[in-house]
Design an enzyme around this catalytic site. Structure first.
Site, PDB file in Angstrom:
ATOM      1  N   LYS A   1       0.841  -1.203   0.000  1.00  0.00           N
ATOM      2  CA  LYS A   1       0.000   0.000   0.000  1.00  0.00           C
ATOM      3  C   LYS A   1       0.876   1.253   0.000  1.00  0.00           C
ATOM      4  O   LYS A   1       2.088   1.163   0.261  1.00  0.00           O
ATOM      5  CB  LYS A   1      -0.928  -0.028   1.218  1.00  0.00           C
ATOM      6  CG  LYS A   1      -0.198  -0.084   2.553  1.00  0.00           C
ATOM      7  CD  LYS A   1      -1.127  -0.525   3.680  1.00  0.00           C
ATOM      8  CE  LYS A   1      -0.454  -0.408   5.034  1.00  0.00           C
ATOM      9  NZ  LYS A   1      -1.189  -1.131   6.078  1.00  0.00           N
TER      10      LYS A   1
ATOM     11  N   ARG B   1     -10.403  -0.219  14.924  1.00  0.00           N
ATOM     12  CA  ARG B   1     -10.359   0.539  13.670  1.00  0.00           C
ATOM     13  C   ARG B   1     -11.469   0.050  12.752  1.00  0.00           C
ATOM     14  O   ARG B   1     -12.489   0.711  12.637  1.00  0.00           O
ATOM     15  CB  ARG B   1      -8.980   0.413  13.036  1.00  0.00           C
ATOM     16  CG  ARG B   1      -8.717   1.437  11.962  1.00  0.00           C
ATOM     17  CD  ARG B   1      -7.251   1.503  11.567  1.00  0.00           C
ATOM     18  NE  ARG B   1      -6.758   0.296  10.920  1.00  0.00           N
ATOM     19  CZ  ARG B   1      -5.491   0.128  10.529  1.00  0.00           C
ATOM     20  NH1 ARG B   1      -4.607   1.098  10.727  1.00  0.00           N
ATOM     21  NH2 ARG B   1      -5.103  -0.984   9.942  1.00  0.00           N
TER      22      ARG B   1
ATOM     23  N   HIS C   1      -6.251  -7.416  13.183  1.00  0.00           N
ATOM     24  CA  HIS C   1      -5.029  -6.610  13.182  1.00  0.00           C
ATOM     25  C   HIS C   1      -4.700  -6.265  14.639  1.00  0.00           C
ATOM     26  O   HIS C   1      -5.593  -5.945  15.414  1.00  0.00           O
ATOM     27  CB  HIS C   1      -5.281  -5.343  12.363  1.00  0.00           C
ATOM     28  CG  HIS C   1      -4.049  -4.642  11.877  1.00  0.00           C
ATOM     29  ND1 HIS C   1      -2.936  -5.296  11.387  1.00  0.00           N
ATOM     30  CD2 HIS C   1      -3.754  -3.321  11.778  1.00  0.00           C
ATOM     31  CE1 HIS C   1      -2.026  -4.402  11.029  1.00  0.00           C
ATOM     32  NE2 HIS C   1      -2.482  -3.204  11.256  1.00  0.00           N
TER      33      HIS C   1
ATOM     34  N   CYS D   1      12.655  24.814   2.203  1.00  0.00           N
ATOM     35  CA  CYS D   1      11.809  25.443   1.187  1.00  0.00           C
ATOM     36  C   CYS D   1      11.098  24.357   0.378  1.00  0.00           C
ATOM     37  O   CYS D   1      11.329  23.169   0.567  1.00  0.00           O
ATOM     38  CB  CYS D   1      12.652  26.313   0.260  1.00  0.00           C
ATOM     39  SG  CYS D   1      13.715  27.467   1.145  1.00  0.00           S
TER      40      CYS D   1
HETATM   41  C1  LIG Z   1      -0.557  -1.980   6.810  1.00  0.00           C
HETATM   42  C2  LIG Z   1      -1.181  -3.202   7.331  1.00  0.00           C
HETATM   43  C3  LIG Z   1      -0.427  -4.361   7.521  1.00  0.00           C
HETATM   44  C4  LIG Z   1       1.080  -4.353   7.431  1.00  0.00           C
HETATM   45  O1  LIG Z   1       1.558  -3.748   8.604  1.00  0.00           O
HETATM   46  P1  LIG Z   1       3.133  -3.565   8.888  1.00  0.00           P
HETATM   47  O2  LIG Z   1       3.196  -3.136  10.287  1.00  0.00           O
HETATM   48  O3  LIG Z   1       3.622  -2.538   7.937  1.00  0.00           O
HETATM   49  O4  LIG Z   1       3.737  -4.898   8.647  1.00  0.00           O
HETATM   50  C5  LIG Z   1      -1.095  -5.505   7.882  1.00  0.00           C
HETATM   51  N1  LIG Z   1      -2.440  -5.505   8.056  1.00  0.00           N
HETATM   52  C6  LIG Z   1      -3.202  -4.409   7.914  1.00  0.00           C
HETATM   53  C7  LIG Z   1      -4.665  -4.483   8.130  1.00  0.00           C
HETATM   54  C8  LIG Z   1      -2.596  -3.213   7.559  1.00  0.00           C
HETATM   55  O5  LIG Z   1      -3.339  -2.107   7.430  1.00  0.00           O
END
Ligand SMILES: *Cc1c(COP(=O)(O)O)cnc(C)c1O
Length: 393
Positions: free
Chosen positions: A41, A138, A167, A316
């Site tokens: 991403k 989230r 997550h 700048c």
């Molecule tokens: C960005 C993201 C990851 C990867 O996370 P890192 O800490 O960069 O390894 C994994 N799962 C979700 C849902 C994310 O948004």
């Protein structure tokens, strides 16, 4: 041979061999059967999404993750055909687009599914991963009732539940208590899906920090971004005890475009933000906040000829002014991230200076900074080879 970009004195070197190394290094510590999804991403954490993805696939990555459907389309359009998961909720109206391109979407809301049903025309199946909120707060479902409301939609014939995931909020920390609570909640929630008759889906939860700190709890797949790009997000204490060697994947360079000698007391920069502390040599460098060298880097330094050259005054839009240890000619390289001889400016150093994290330092580098890819020889062949062998339905 030093390849340099056209039109500009500023460029970022992307070290594809380091990306490949990091993936192998992370994987070495994971159970053999665990699949690897590389997060690309935000334009591959600033490295260039397609090139980062290609390097990841070369290193054996099984799948890719992006933030937005537009990012997934960019990968598909470049010929990449491995599974791609969009991590944030897409627009329900884009379900057909996702189905058409074999892009997997994150679902976590009955209302979204209902809305999607009004739009979806394509007979192609929509692949989805159900997101569980086990404590990050989230996105994701939190309660069984939410799952019950979603399940009937997911049973429809043109939907494939490929995965369930969550997550972590604290996998980077030394204290594992909250991590463990999230992990066991996730296993419980995974059970809801199995109990509703779904089968053949995968469960994934580990980001970089979890994949590094708790490799044995990686379930079916890890989703790794930061660590692929050489960033170990774990706290110092955890980092010290981990036996893992990640390499930096990006360095940022520019050049002196003007040199001048000024007398002590001379004012430099907007608002006279620097006053020469002695008679000294100054260099103007062709990089500014519109390149991602943000205002917050004021007070930091660059490297010139392997020595520190402090930034003088404010940053700048297109340029900065640096204090040189002695006279250097126009064209002398200036490093903002990376090594010169035995000195190195790490992503972490810049991040600390602005009270941020290395990921943001990378994400700030704007599109007008050309990326120069090192170690890219046969990338297009590799993309098409992997694409053929891994075509999704
Ligand atoms: C960005 C993201 C990851 C990867 O996370 P890192 O800490 O960069 O390894 C994994 N799962 C979700 C849902 C994310 O948004």
């Amino acid at each position: 041979m030093v390849v340099k970009p056209r039109y500009r004195h500023t460029w970022a070197d992307v070290h594809l061999d380091a990306i490949r190394h990091n993936i192998k290094e992370i994987r070495r510590r994971l159970p053999q059967k665990t699949k690897f999804m590389t997060a690309v991403k935000a334009d591959g954490y600033g490295h260039g999404a397609v090139q980062a993805a290609a390097a990841a696939l070369q290193a054996g990555s099984d799948a890719l993750a992006v933030g937005l459907i537009s990012e997934a389309l960019q990968l598909r359009e470049s010929g990449i055909q491995v599974p791609i998961l969009v991590l944030t909720p897409a627009l329900p109206a884009d379900a057909d687009l996702a189905a058409e391109y074999g892009i997997s979407l994150t679902v976590c809301d009955e209302g979204w599914l209902r809305e999607m049903r009004r739009h979806k025309q394509s007979r192609k199946p929509l692949r989805v991963h159900v997101k569980m909120d086990t404590g990050l707060g989230r996105i994701g479902i939190r309660h069984f009732s939410e799952w019950e409301a979603m399940a009937p939609y997911l049973q429809s014939e043109d939907l494939i539940v490929e995965g369930v995931y969550t997550h972590f909020a604290t996998a980077n920390q030394a204290d594992s208590d909250y991590y463990k609570r999230q992990f066991s909640r996730f296993k419980e929630m995974r059970g809801w899906v199995a109990d509703s008759g779904f089968a053949g889906f995968i469960a994934h939860c580990s980001n970089s920090a979890a994949a590094l700190q708790y490799p044995e709890f990686s379930l079916d797949m890890v989703r790794v971004g930061a660590a692929v790009y050489g960033i170990n997000p774990c706290d110092g204490e955890v980092k010290r005890r981990l036996d893992v060697e990640l390499k930096p994947t990006l360095s940022l360079h520019s050049e002196i475009v003007q040199v001048k000698y000024v007398k002590q007391g001379a004012s430099i920069g907007y608002d006279r933000s620097y006053t020469a502390v002695c008679d000294e040599w100054l260099g103007t460098v062709s990089i500014g906040y519109a390149d991602g060298c943000c205002k917050g880097y004021q007070g930091f330094y660059t490297l010139v000829d392997g020595q520190a050259a402090p930034i003088a005054g404010n940053i700048c839009m297109d340029q900065i002014i640096i204090r040189l240890p002695r006279y250097y000619p126009v064209g002398t390289p200036v490093t903002l991230i990376g090594k010169q001889r035995d000195r190195e400016i790490k992503l972490n150093d810049l991040a600390d200076h602005i009270g941020s994290i290395p990921q943001q330092v990378l994400a700030m580098i704007t599109a007008r900074v050309p990326r120069i890819y090192r170690g890219a020889e046969s990338m297009s062949e590799i993309i098409s080879a992997r694409a053929l062998s891994k075509a999704t339905g």
